[in-house]
Scaffold this active site. Sequence first.
Site, PDB file in Angstrom:
ATOM      1  CB  SER A  51       4.454  13.422   0.287  1.00 23.14           C
ATOM      2  OG  SER A  51       3.042  13.167   0.900  1.00 23.14           O
ATOM      3  CE  LYS A  72       2.944  13.485   4.488  1.00 26.15           C
ATOM      4  NZ  LYS A  72       2.077  12.856   3.396  1.00 26.15           N
ATOM      5  CB  SER A  95       1.702  10.576   0.202  1.00 29.93           C
ATOM      6  OG  SER A  95       1.676  11.427  -0.782  1.00 29.93           O
TER       7      SER A  95
END
Length: 473
Positions: free
Chosen positions: A155, A80, A179
């Site tokens: 996210s 990420k 997330s």
Amino acid sequence: MDEICFLSATALGQRYAAGNLSPVEVAERHLARLEVLEPALNAFQAVDREGALHAAQEAAQRWRQRATRGPLDGVPVTIKDNVDMKGWPTRNGSTTSSAIPAAEDAPVVARLREAGAVILGKTTTPEFAWKGITDSRLKGFTRNPWALDRSSGGSSGGAAAALAAGIGTIAHGNDAGGSIRIPASFCGLFGFKPSFGRVPHHPAEGIFATLNAGGPLTRNVADAALALQVMAQTDRRDWYALPEPPEHWLTALRPRLQGLRLAYAPNLGGVEPDRDVRACLEQAMACLREAGAHIEDVGPVIQPLQPVFEDFWVAGFAHLLRGVPRERWGELDPEFRRIAERGLDLSAERLLAGEAARARLHRCFAALHENHDLLLTPTAPHVAPPVETVYHSPAYDRWRDGVAYTLPFNLTGQPAASIPCGVSRAGLPVGLQVVGPRYGERLVLESCLAAEALLQQPVPHPHLLANLEGLGC
């Protein structure tokens, strides 16, 4: 379908060991799939083709010499883009971020490299990972491979979109309010947020540093356990990190369900799931009961979070806002900026009230776990929303529609997973959240192994497969 791109980490290792598949071929297959699907998904901030192929070649040599580094050697992974990866910028989904390459790997990236993982690239996140869907002015909308008009969640939205589409075997994510778990639910994946401090993180500062937990998204529970064993190795740079667990703390996992006392809270915090989500959850409860689990409906358990934790939330964003030069605030996501500016003048007294509320919340769930081994809830109140949804708006409120079921366990630091438990009438996946007592990762994983076998979600699911075929894969 390219079957190789959907193989588990264990299956890849078996075929590497037998000599009938090479990490180089696997990396090339994943990179080719990425090239075909990325224009539709928009899941990657950066692709490290050269680095991935070099790592795959080194892994292939180790497998030939029978000198492997463990079960992730030669396994494709993604990172990420809100953690540092040496040689690549950390953009955090923001045009205001620096384009200067990171000088060193974050702890989780370092551990994955040491284990021989093949890093394909960095996946998208909304600006400063602030919301439960993934879009940004830097990159645009990340789309769900189950339906391109739907969000992949956030996210860790790029991580989930890529993995569900067969790009990468394991995806790194992190979770300060849901997330990992929310995108896992929206994309039909297994997502695991371990206890706070279990996976070291650096750099870490501000309020969200005490909520955030790194962890894996995978297509099955066993891969998550393999990834977590690597991710959880200690790193001196993280003051919050837990002591390194015993070497074999997650080995020899066995499905475990019969005899467990499970609390079921379909309306945790007083938030009701929609009809499709509730129907999938009830079917899952019936399967678990038939397998011998004792399940008790415990009601909402806690009061709504917003009245107590709104100040805490906006203060965290205010800290991020202060790190952006004032003259560049106009570049920010307007909703993020609006919320962050509200937090600029919050007093220390109101922040301390939030910390006291966290302690009360912890005591509430500790009391629940005195009589129940695990807590079961929906992961999200709804299936994946339309991709252009405006987050924290009247149509999609953060507290009501976003993090109602996931945020409590960032505030308490408990381990929690999302596991697929069905598909809605619209053909979109639904997630079941499994929450354990603090430091109860093994119990959560073993119960999820049992649930995975009972709920029998095919990988890839026919609905997902049909959509991927329409995209040329």
